[in-house]
Design a protein around this motif. Structure first.
Motif, PDB file in Angstrom:
ATOM      1  N   GLY A 257     -40.347 -21.537 -29.033  1.00  0.00           N
ATOM      2  CA  GLY A 257     -40.860 -20.165 -28.977  1.00  0.00           C
ATOM      3  C   GLY A 257     -41.433 -19.811 -27.626  1.00  0.00           C
ATOM      4  N   ARG A 258     -42.191 -20.721 -27.042  1.00  0.00           N
ATOM      5  CA  ARG A 258     -42.772 -20.446 -25.719  1.00  0.00           C
ATOM      6  C   ARG A 258     -41.714 -20.378 -24.632  1.00  0.00           C
ATOM      7  NH1 ARG A 258     -48.458 -23.770 -25.419  1.00  0.00           N
ATOM      8  NH2 ARG A 258     -49.429 -22.689 -27.169  1.00  0.00           N
ATOM      9  N   SER A 259     -40.697 -21.240 -24.724  1.00  0.00           N
ATOM     10  CA  SER A 259     -39.647 -21.191 -23.707  1.00  0.00           C
ATOM     11  C   SER A 259     -38.806 -19.926 -23.846  1.00  0.00           C
ATOM     12  CB  SER A 259     -38.766 -22.437 -23.782  1.00  0.00           C
ATOM     13  OG  SER A 259     -38.159 -22.533 -25.049  1.00  0.00           O
ATOM     14  N   MET A 260     -38.564 -19.471 -25.064  1.00  0.00           N
ATOM     15  CA  MET A 260     -37.845 -18.213 -25.248  1.00  0.00           C
ATOM     16  C   MET A 260     -38.661 -17.043 -24.722  1.00  0.00           C
ATOM     17  SD  MET A 260     -36.145 -18.858 -28.983  1.00  0.00           S
ATOM     18  CE  MET A 260     -35.560 -17.200 -29.169  1.00  0.00           C
ATOM     19  N   ALA A 261     -39.963 -17.058 -24.957  1.00  0.00           N
ATOM     20  CA  ALA A 261     -40.827 -15.996 -24.443  1.00  0.00           C
ATOM     21  C   ALA A 261     -40.858 -16.014 -22.918  1.00  0.00           C
ATOM     22  CB  ALA A 261     -42.236 -16.161 -25.003  1.00  0.00           C
ATOM     23  N   ALA A 262     -40.821 -17.208 -22.323  1.00  0.00           N
ATOM     24  CA  ALA A 262     -40.817 -17.305 -20.861  1.00  0.00           C
ATOM     25  C   ALA A 262     -39.521 -16.763 -20.275  1.00  0.00           C
ATOM     26  CB  ALA A 262     -41.016 -18.756 -20.436  1.00  0.00           C
ATOM     27  N   CYS A 263     -38.404 -16.928 -20.991  1.00  0.00           N
ATOM     28  CA  CYS A 263     -37.130 -16.383 -20.510  1.00  0.00           C
ATOM     29  C   CYS A 263     -37.096 -14.868 -20.620  1.00  0.00           C
ATOM     30  CB  CYS A 263     -35.971 -16.989 -21.299  1.00  0.00           C
ATOM     31  SG  CYS A 263     -35.712 -18.719 -20.946  1.00  0.00           S
ATOM     32  N   VAL A 264     -37.709 -14.333 -21.662  1.00  0.00           N
ATOM     33  CA  VAL A 264     -37.695 -12.889 -21.867  1.00  0.00           C
ATOM     34  C   VAL A 264     -38.700 -12.197 -20.953  1.00  0.00           C
ATOM     35  CG1 VAL A 264     -38.114 -11.068 -23.557  1.00  0.00           C
ATOM     36  CG2 VAL A 264     -36.875 -13.113 -24.231  1.00  0.00           C
TER      37      VAL A 264
ATOM     38  N   ALA B 281     -44.946 -15.174 -17.857  1.00  0.00           N
ATOM     39  CA  ALA B 281     -44.984 -16.634 -17.919  1.00  0.00           C
ATOM     40  C   ALA B 281     -45.473 -17.212 -16.600  1.00  0.00           C
ATOM     41  CB  ALA B 281     -43.601 -17.174 -18.259  1.00  0.00           C
ATOM     42  N   TRP B 282     -45.091 -16.598 -15.495  1.00  0.00           N
ATOM     43  CA  TRP B 282     -45.514 -17.092 -14.188  1.00  0.00           C
ATOM     44  C   TRP B 282     -47.017 -16.904 -13.987  1.00  0.00           C
ATOM     45  CZ3 TRP B 282     -43.411 -20.293 -10.983  1.00  0.00           C
ATOM     46  CH2 TRP B 282     -43.947 -20.432  -9.704  1.00  0.00           C
ATOM     47  N   GLN B 283     -47.586 -15.871 -14.570  1.00  0.00           N
ATOM     48  CA  GLN B 283     -49.014 -15.614 -14.410  1.00  0.00           C
ATOM     49  C   GLN B 283     -49.864 -16.496 -15.306  1.00  0.00           C
ATOM     50  OE1 GLN B 283     -49.187 -11.427 -15.119  1.00  0.00           O
ATOM     51  NE2 GLN B 283     -48.531 -10.899 -13.058  1.00  0.00           N
ATOM     52  N   SER B 284     -49.228 -17.393 -16.044  1.00  0.00           N
ATOM     53  CA  SER B 284     -49.963 -18.324 -16.885  1.00  0.00           C
ATOM     54  C   SER B 284     -50.857 -19.203 -16.010  1.00  0.00           C
ATOM     55  CB  SER B 284     -48.980 -19.199 -17.659  1.00  0.00           C
ATOM     56  OG  SER B 284     -49.654 -20.228 -18.318  1.00  0.00           O
ATOM     57  N   ARG B 285     -51.982 -19.600 -16.534  1.00  0.00           N
ATOM     58  CA  ARG B 285     -52.927 -20.395 -15.750  1.00  0.00           C
ATOM     59  C   ARG B 285     -52.507 -21.858 -15.637  1.00  0.00           C
ATOM     60  NH1 ARG B 285     -57.606 -17.486 -14.777  1.00  0.00           N
ATOM     61  NH2 ARG B 285     -57.878 -15.708 -16.146  1.00  0.00           N
ATOM     62  N   ALA B 286     -51.635 -22.313 -16.516  1.00  0.00           N
ATOM     63  CA  ALA B 286     -51.231 -23.714 -16.503  1.00  0.00           C
ATOM     64  C   ALA B 286     -50.201 -23.971 -15.402  1.00  0.00           C
ATOM     65  CB  ALA B 286     -50.666 -24.103 -17.853  1.00  0.00           C
TER      66      ALA B 286
ATOM     67  N   ARG C 174     -45.763 -23.652 -14.992  1.00  0.00           N
ATOM     68  CA  ARG C 174     -45.033 -23.037 -13.880  1.00  0.00           C
ATOM     69  C   ARG C 174     -43.975 -23.990 -13.336  1.00  0.00           C
ATOM     70  NH1 ARG C 174     -49.938 -20.458 -10.384  1.00  0.00           N
ATOM     71  NH2 ARG C 174     -50.776 -19.127 -12.020  1.00  0.00           N
ATOM     72  N   VAL C 175     -44.337 -25.265 -13.212  1.00  0.00           N
ATOM     73  CA  VAL C 175     -43.388 -26.266 -12.729  1.00  0.00           C
ATOM     74  C   VAL C 175     -42.237 -26.392 -13.714  1.00  0.00           C
ATOM     75  CG1 VAL C 175     -43.096 -28.725 -12.255  1.00  0.00           C
ATOM     76  CG2 VAL C 175     -45.104 -27.531 -11.400  1.00  0.00           C
ATOM     77  N   LEU C 176     -42.542 -26.399 -14.993  1.00  0.00           N
ATOM     78  CA  LEU C 176     -41.507 -26.470 -16.018  1.00  0.00           C
ATOM     79  C   LEU C 176     -40.609 -25.244 -15.966  1.00  0.00           C
ATOM     80  CD1 LEU C 176     -40.367 -27.955 -18.496  1.00  0.00           C
ATOM     81  CD2 LEU C 176     -41.995 -26.663 -19.878  1.00  0.00           C
ATOM     82  N   LEU C 177     -41.175 -24.087 -15.723  1.00  0.00           N
ATOM     83  CA  LEU C 177     -40.402 -22.847 -15.630  1.00  0.00           C
ATOM     84  C   LEU C 177     -39.426 -22.891 -14.458  1.00  0.00           C
ATOM     85  CD1 LEU C 177     -40.148 -19.976 -16.891  1.00  0.00           C
ATOM     86  CD2 LEU C 177     -41.769 -19.222 -15.155  1.00  0.00           C
ATOM     87  N   VAL C 178     -39.883 -23.315 -13.292  1.00  0.00           N
ATOM     88  CA  VAL C 178     -39.018 -23.407 -12.115  1.00  0.00           C
ATOM     89  C   VAL C 178     -37.936 -24.460 -12.331  1.00  0.00           C
ATOM     90  CG1 VAL C 178     -38.966 -24.063  -9.672  1.00  0.00           C
ATOM     91  CG2 VAL C 178     -40.746 -22.542 -10.512  1.00  0.00           C
ATOM     92  N   ALA C 179     -38.312 -25.596 -12.891  1.00  0.00           N
ATOM     93  CA  ALA C 179     -37.334 -26.655 -13.138  1.00  0.00           C
ATOM     94  C   ALA C 179     -36.277 -26.214 -14.144  1.00  0.00           C
ATOM     95  CB  ALA C 179     -38.043 -27.910 -13.638  1.00  0.00           C
ATOM     96  N   SER C 180     -36.690 -25.496 -15.165  1.00  0.00           N
ATOM     97  CA  SER C 180     -35.714 -25.053 -16.164  1.00  0.00           C
ATOM     98  C   SER C 180     -34.764 -24.010 -15.579  1.00  0.00           C
ATOM     99  CB  SER C 180     -36.420 -24.517 -17.404  1.00  0.00           C
ATOM    100  OG  SER C 180     -37.191 -23.385 -17.081  1.00  0.00           O
TER     101      SER C 180
END
Length: 62
Positions: A18-25, A30-35, A39-45
């Motif tokens: 669910g979180r990865s689908m929300a990050a894609c949409v 998702a980039w403004q997330s504090r974690a 962010r690293v996972l988002l760029v890698a994916s």
């Protein structure tokens, strides 16, 4: 008296999906997330998806 829940717990892979689908949409949110790890996972994916898309495009060309 409480009634039993039809779904006692949420599985971790459902939360991850669910979180990865929300990050894609919503990538900006998702980039403004504090974690930082997210962010690293988002760029890698995005890199992996782009790399696999390129390989698939080259395979279809041949």
């Amino acid at each position: 008296m409480t009634s039993p829940s039809p779904r006692p717990s949420i599985r971790w892979h459902e939360v991850l999906l669910g979180r990865s689908m929300a990050a894609c949409v919503h990538p900006i949110a998702a980039w403004q997330s504090r974690a930082r790890s997210f962010r690293v996972l988002l760029v890698a994916s995005y890199f992996v998806v782009g790399y696999l898309s390129g390989l698939a495009a080259f395979a279809l060309i041949q």
